[in-house]
Design an enzyme around this catalytic site. Structure first.
Site, PDB file in Angstrom:
ATOM      1  N   TYR A   1       0.691  -1.300  -0.030  1.00  0.00           N
ATOM      2  CA  TYR A   1      -0.045  -0.022   0.096  1.00  0.00           C
ATOM      3  C   TYR A   1       0.935   1.304   0.030  1.00  0.00           C
ATOM      4  CZ  TYR A   1      -2.955   3.582   2.123  1.00  0.00           C
ATOM      5  OH  TYR A   1      -3.668   4.870   2.384  1.00  0.00           O
TER       6      TYR A   1
ATOM      7  N   ASN B   1       8.282 -10.039  -1.387  1.00  0.00           N
ATOM      8  CA  ASN B   1       7.715 -11.493  -1.778  1.00  0.00           C
ATOM      9  C   ASN B   1       6.266 -11.640  -2.236  1.00  0.00           C
ATOM     10  OD1 ASN B   1       6.447 -10.689   0.730  1.00  0.00           O
ATOM     11  ND2 ASN B   1       7.454 -12.560   1.938  1.00  0.00           N
ATOM     12  N   LEU B   2       5.521 -10.290  -2.282  1.00  0.00           N
ATOM     13  CA  LEU B   2       4.150 -10.261  -2.679  1.00  0.00           C
ATOM     14  C   LEU B   2       3.174 -11.128  -1.521  1.00  0.00           C
ATOM     15  CD1 LEU B   2       4.452 -10.998  -6.424  1.00  0.00           C
ATOM     16  CD2 LEU B   2       4.599  -8.722  -5.051  1.00  0.00           C
TER      17      LEU B   2
ATOM     18  N   SER C   1       6.557   3.534  13.084  1.00  0.00           N
ATOM     19  CA  SER C   1       5.061   3.953  13.400  1.00  0.00           C
ATOM     20  C   SER C   1       4.855   4.655  14.757  1.00  0.00           C
ATOM     21  CB  SER C   1       4.386   2.549  13.324  1.00  0.00           C
ATOM     22  OG  SER C   1       2.864   2.769  13.992  1.00  0.00           O
TER      23      SER C   1
ATOM     24  N   THR D   1       2.649   3.960  16.623  1.00  0.00           N
ATOM     25  CA  THR D   1       2.463   2.866  17.527  1.00  0.00           C
ATOM     26  C   THR D   1       3.441   2.753  18.800  1.00  0.00           C
ATOM     27  OG1 THR D   1       1.115   0.729  17.716  1.00  0.00           O
ATOM     28  CG2 THR D   1       3.404   0.914  16.562  1.00  0.00           C
TER      29      THR D   1
ATOM     30  N   TYR E   1       3.840  -6.261  17.459  1.00  0.00           N
ATOM     31  CA  TYR E   1       3.891  -5.583  16.323  1.00  0.00           C
ATOM     32  C   TYR E   1       4.620  -4.027  16.691  1.00  0.00           C
ATOM     33  CZ  TYR E   1       3.074  -1.987  12.686  1.00  0.00           C
ATOM     34  OH  TYR E   1       3.274  -1.204  11.745  1.00  0.00           O
TER      35      TYR E   1
ATOM     36  N   LYS F   1       8.631  -2.622  15.967  1.00  0.00           N
ATOM     37  CA  LYS F   1       8.990  -1.320  15.198  1.00  0.00           C
ATOM     38  C   LYS F   1      10.104  -0.552  16.108  1.00  0.00           C
ATOM     39  CE  LYS F   1       6.699  -1.361  11.451  1.00  0.00           C
ATOM     40  NZ  LYS F   1       7.291  -1.446  10.345  1.00  0.00           N
TER      41      LYS F   1
ATOM     42  N   ASN G   1      -1.511   7.878  10.888  1.00  0.00           N
ATOM     43  CA  ASN G   1      -2.639   6.979  10.292  1.00  0.00           C
ATOM     44  C   ASN G   1      -2.656   7.119   8.702  1.00  0.00           C
ATOM     45  OD1 ASN G   1      -3.163   6.968  13.226  1.00  0.00           O
ATOM     46  ND2 ASN G   1      -4.697   5.511  12.478  1.00  0.00           N
TER      47      ASN G   1
ATOM     48  N   ASP H   1      -6.461   0.293  22.413  1.00  0.00           N
ATOM     49  CA  ASP H   1      -6.631   1.452  21.448  1.00  0.00           C
ATOM     50  C   ASP H   1      -6.372   2.596  22.562  1.00  0.00           C
ATOM     51  OD1 ASP H   1      -7.205   0.687  18.970  1.00  0.00           O
ATOM     52  OD2 ASP H   1      -9.467   1.019  19.207  1.00  0.00           O
TER      53      ASP H   1
HETATM   54  P1  NAD Z   1       1.547  -3.649   3.250  1.00  0.00           P
HETATM   55  O1  NAD Z   1       1.448  -4.941   3.644  1.00  0.00           O
HETATM   56  O2  NAD Z   1       0.837  -3.360   2.121  1.00  0.00           O
HETATM   57  O3  NAD Z   1       3.015  -3.648   2.355  1.00  0.00           O
HETATM   58  C1  NAD Z   1       4.216  -4.387   2.899  1.00  0.00           C
HETATM   59  C2  NAD Z   1       4.892  -5.002   1.749  1.00  0.00           C
HETATM   60  O4  NAD Z   1       5.968  -5.905   2.371  1.00  0.00           O
HETATM   61  C3  NAD Z   1       3.936  -5.961   1.118  1.00  0.00           C
HETATM   62  O5  NAD Z   1       4.070  -5.752  -0.347  1.00  0.00           O
HETATM   63  C4  NAD Z   1       4.369  -7.342   1.426  1.00  0.00           C
HETATM   64  O6  NAD Z   1       4.423  -8.061   0.457  1.00  0.00           O
HETATM   65  C5  NAD Z   1       5.916  -7.061   1.573  1.00  0.00           C
HETATM   66  N1  NAD Z   1       6.618  -8.061   2.602  1.00  0.00           N
HETATM   67  C6  NAD Z   1       6.112  -8.453   3.733  1.00  0.00           C
HETATM   68  N2  NAD Z   1       6.938  -9.302   4.426  1.00  0.00           N
HETATM   69  C7  NAD Z   1       7.924  -9.536   3.471  1.00  0.00           C
HETATM   70  C8  NAD Z   1       9.247 -10.071   3.570  1.00  0.00           C
HETATM   71  N3  NAD Z   1       9.687 -10.930   4.346  1.00  0.00           N
HETATM   72  N4  NAD Z   1      10.058  -9.915   2.221  1.00  0.00           N
HETATM   73  C9  NAD Z   1       9.598  -9.125   1.273  1.00  0.00           C
HETATM   74  N5  NAD Z   1       8.464  -8.365   1.139  1.00  0.00           N
HETATM   75  C10 NAD Z   1       7.807  -8.414   2.200  1.00  0.00           C
HETATM   76  O7  NAD Z   1       1.891  -2.543   4.320  1.00  0.00           O
HETATM   77  P2  NAD Z   1       1.824  -1.105   4.118  1.00  0.00           P
HETATM   78  O8  NAD Z   1       0.563  -0.362   4.816  1.00  0.00           O
HETATM   79  O9  NAD Z   1       2.270  -0.447   2.829  1.00  0.00           O
HETATM   80  O10 NAD Z   1       2.714  -0.667   5.482  1.00  0.00           O
HETATM   81  C11 NAD Z   1       4.349  -0.602   5.007  1.00  0.00           C
HETATM   82  C12 NAD Z   1       5.192  -0.455   6.185  1.00  0.00           C
HETATM   83  O11 NAD Z   1       4.977   0.663   6.850  1.00  0.00           O
HETATM   84  C13 NAD Z   1       5.283  -1.540   7.065  1.00  0.00           C
HETATM   85  O12 NAD Z   1       6.469  -1.790   7.528  1.00  0.00           O
HETATM   86  C14 NAD Z   1       4.162  -1.068   8.025  1.00  0.00           C
HETATM   87  O13 NAD Z   1       4.394  -1.681   9.352  1.00  0.00           O
HETATM   88  C15 NAD Z   1       4.735   0.388   8.238  1.00  0.00           C
HETATM   89  N6  NAD Z   1       3.358   1.113   8.680  1.00  0.00           N
HETATM   90  C16 NAD Z   1       1.988   0.926   8.066  1.00  0.00           C
HETATM   91  C17 NAD Z   1       1.198   1.784   8.822  1.00  0.00           C
HETATM   92  C18 NAD Z   1      -0.239   1.561   8.027  1.00  0.00           C
HETATM   93  O14 NAD Z   1      -1.452   2.038   8.624  1.00  0.00           O
HETATM   94  N7  NAD Z   1      -0.375   1.116   6.841  1.00  0.00           N
HETATM   95  C19 NAD Z   1       1.237   2.692   9.769  1.00  0.00           C
HETATM   96  C20 NAD Z   1       2.562   2.499  10.306  1.00  0.00           C
HETATM   97  C21 NAD Z   1       3.549   2.036   9.715  1.00  0.00           C
HETATM   98  C1  UD1 Z   2      -3.684   0.393  14.343  1.00  0.00           C
HETATM   99  C2  UD1 Z   2      -2.740  -0.354  15.371  1.00  0.00           C
HETATM  100  C3  UD1 Z   2      -1.485   0.273  15.232  1.00  0.00           C
HETATM  101  C4  UD1 Z   2      -1.153   0.287  13.674  1.00  0.00           C
HETATM  102  C5  UD1 Z   2      -2.097   1.341  12.623  1.00  0.00           C
HETATM  103  C6  UD1 Z   2      -1.594   1.000  11.415  1.00  0.00           C
HETATM  104  C7  UD1 Z   2      -4.290  -1.161  16.922  1.00  0.00           C
HETATM  105  C8  UD1 Z   2      -4.677  -1.146  18.589  1.00  0.00           C
HETATM  106  N1  UD1 Z   2      -3.338  -0.212  16.479  1.00  0.00           N
HETATM  107  O1  UD1 Z   2      -3.892   1.927  14.707  1.00  0.00           O
HETATM  108  O2  UD1 Z   2      -0.551  -0.381  15.888  1.00  0.00           O
HETATM  109  O3  UD1 Z   2       0.249   1.016  13.551  1.00  0.00           O
HETATM  110  O4  UD1 Z   2      -3.492   0.654  13.050  1.00  0.00           O
HETATM  111  O5  UD1 Z   2      -1.860  -0.253  10.910  1.00  0.00           O
HETATM  112  O6  UD1 Z   2      -4.677  -1.997  16.350  1.00  0.00           O
HETATM  113  N2  UD1 Z   2     -12.044   2.002  14.646  1.00  0.00           N
HETATM  114  C9  UD1 Z   2     -13.390   1.644  14.808  1.00  0.00           C
HETATM  115  N3  UD1 Z   2     -13.719   0.700  13.998  1.00  0.00           N
HETATM  116  C10 UD1 Z   2     -13.098  -0.131  13.219  1.00  0.00           C
HETATM  117  C11 UD1 Z   2     -11.767   0.201  12.900  1.00  0.00           C
HETATM  118  C12 UD1 Z   2     -11.111   1.183  13.858  1.00  0.00           C
HETATM  119  O7  UD1 Z   2     -14.227   2.213  15.527  1.00  0.00           O
HETATM  120  O8  UD1 Z   2     -13.525  -1.027  12.482  1.00  0.00           O
HETATM  121  C13 UD1 Z   2     -11.331   3.130  15.423  1.00  0.00           C
HETATM  122  C14 UD1 Z   2     -10.365   2.746  16.294  1.00  0.00           C
HETATM  123  O9  UD1 Z   2     -10.737   2.334  17.616  1.00  0.00           O
HETATM  124  C15 UD1 Z   2      -9.538   4.035  16.343  1.00  0.00           C
HETATM  125  C16 UD1 Z   2      -9.683   4.504  14.859  1.00  0.00           C
HETATM  126  O10 UD1 Z   2     -10.792   4.037  14.259  1.00  0.00           O
HETATM  127  O11 UD1 Z   2      -9.933   4.888  17.318  1.00  0.00           O
HETATM  128  C17 UD1 Z   2      -8.403   4.230  14.099  1.00  0.00           C
HETATM  129  O12 UD1 Z   2      -8.196   2.829  13.969  1.00  0.00           O
HETATM  130  P1  UD1 Z   2      -7.288   2.130  12.932  1.00  0.00           P
HETATM  131  O13 UD1 Z   2      -7.531   2.542  11.485  1.00  0.00           O
HETATM  132  O14 UD1 Z   2      -7.375   0.757  13.368  1.00  0.00           O
HETATM  133  O15 UD1 Z   2      -5.761   2.949  13.512  1.00  0.00           O
HETATM  134  P2  UD1 Z   2      -4.932   2.777  14.999  1.00  0.00           P
HETATM  135  O16 UD1 Z   2      -5.831   2.231  15.917  1.00  0.00           O
HETATM  136  O17 UD1 Z   2      -4.573   4.231  15.067  1.00  0.00           O
END
Ligand code: NAD
Ligand code: UD1
Length: 344
Positions: free
Chosen positions: A13, A34-35, A129, A131, A153, A157, A183, A301
């Protein structure tokens, strides 16, 4: 920017948006993915949006049997640096399978670090993150806030952040930045790339979007008795394209450093919105009904968290500028044009 950048997790993403941003600035990219949680079609769409030099190698960074291939591919690519997004990110799964999370998230990072060492390229931007902060800090939360992640998780990080700092301390040729994302939501304005979660989404925006497109009947709002303005949780939602620009800005910053560094930098907007405000904004953007009901609080949360975004502004001259309306409109365009993600 004419650079050669390794992007791990580039088919995912956030990674796909980072790839579009870097290609549009003229960078050449080696994607290692690795998809496991993404689709090869993402790479085609990236190329369609930003034609340029991008190559995918489908390898698992955490699998020792793939390590030699990865090290050779990185060395032959002659990178200037890397953006490390690959990893697992589901909080609930990390509670159930902590060993897998530590093995994959930490193991993948070590393989990348070793490959970069072998290629003599010691610039690294890591996807951390917000988080890592837990719920112990007053808002807005700055990078000096206390870290206390509430689940495995989040601890992967924090441990990776610390690992990168140790590496930079030991060898001053390393320049690293831990980007603490708040977020990320939304999608590229074209509607061609976006978030494509497997199964039932855990996060708010993908869930709302699936309700709007009638894939799911109703949204559960986790708690309406928090000490916030309307009782629901407040978060700092940031448009994924702003976030992608933040990565390019971080690379530019590292490029200008003449000595080693290891930094933590928040990427957020500095503004929090509640769950009810997010639902209302999405409803306006999509012109669809979003049925919801109030459910109990979700374990782990926090009530409210939003970023102090000053450090990114000062160091990178970067700030997020897309509104909640733009986040919802772009998220909706992606979801409505691709109701089943890349399989649509
Ligand atoms: P995502 O799952 O869409 O992307 C991660 C990608 O890494 C995927 O394409 C997956 O196939 C690949 N991958 C996973 N394990 C692998 C491995 N062992 N070897 C090679 N490829 C691998 O997730 P995203 O939302 O795009 O998040 C990207 C990064 O950002 C992650 O590290 C995630 O923890 C961090 N992050 C995401 C969020 C969020 O809300 N999406 C928030 C904070 C941090
Ligand atoms: C969550 C993760 C966090 C991670 C982040 C991005 C938890 C406790 N935290 O963050 O570690 O880095 O996603 O992947 O899982 N909500 C609803 N209904 C839903 C989903 C969410 O009410 O179905 C609320 C949650 O309670 C929160 C807000 O929406 O108040 C945002 O939630 P979410 O998108 O899951 O993000 P985080 O909780 O901030």
């Amino acid at each position: 920017m004419t650079k050669r950048i390794v992007v791990t997790g580039g088919a995912g993403y956030i990674g796909s948006h980072v790839c579009v941003e870097l290609l549009s600035r003229g960078a050449a990219l080696l994607v290692i993915d690795n998809l496991a949680n993404s689709h090869p079609e993402a790479i085609n769409r990236i190329s369609e949006l930003a034609p340029g030099d991008i190559r995918l190698i489908e390898r698992d960074l955490a699998n020792p049997a793939h390590k030699d291939d990865i090290v050779s591919a990185v060395r032959e690519f002659h990178p200037d640096g890397a953006i490390h997004l690959a990893g697992l990110k589901a909080v609930g799964e990390s509670v159930a399978e902590p060993a897998m999370y530590y093995r994959i998230n930490l193991g993948a990072t070590l393989t990348l670090v070793e490959a970069l060492e072998a290629a003599n390229a010691r610039s690294l931007v890591f996807s951390s993150s917000a988080t890592v902060y837990g719920d112990e800090n007053a808002n807005p939360v700055s990078e000096t806030g206390r870290t206390a992640p509430a689940n495995p998780y989040g601890r992967t990080k924090l441990f990776i952040e610390e690992m990168l700092k140790d590496i930079a301390r030991a060898d001053s040729r390393w320049r690293t930045v831990n980007l603490r994302y708040f977020n990320p939501v939304g999608a590229h304005p074209s509607g061609r790339i976006g978030e494509d979660p497997n199964g039932i989404p855990n996060n708010l925006f993908p869930f709302i979007a699936q309700v709007a497109v009638c894939k799911r009947k109703t949204l559960s709002v986790f708690g309406d008795d928090y000490p916030t303005r309307d009782g629901t949780g407040v978060r700092d939602y940031i448009h994924v394209c702003d976030l992608a620009r933040g990565h390019a800005a971080a690379l530019d910053y590292l490029d200008k450093q003449t000595t080693g560094c290891a930094l933590d930098v928040n990427l957020g907007t500095g503004t929090g919105y509640s769950v009810l405000e997010a639902i209302a904004a999405f409803k306006r953007a999509s012109n669809r009904d979003i049925p919801f009901s109030i459910a109990p609080r979700r374990e782990g949360d926090v009530a409210e968290i939003y970023a102090d975004a000053d450090r990114a502004k000062k160091l990178f001259d970067w700030r997020a500028d897309k509104s909640l309306e733009a986040m919802c409109a772009d998220h909706w365009r992606w979801q409505s044009q691709n109701p089943d993600g890349y399989k649509s």
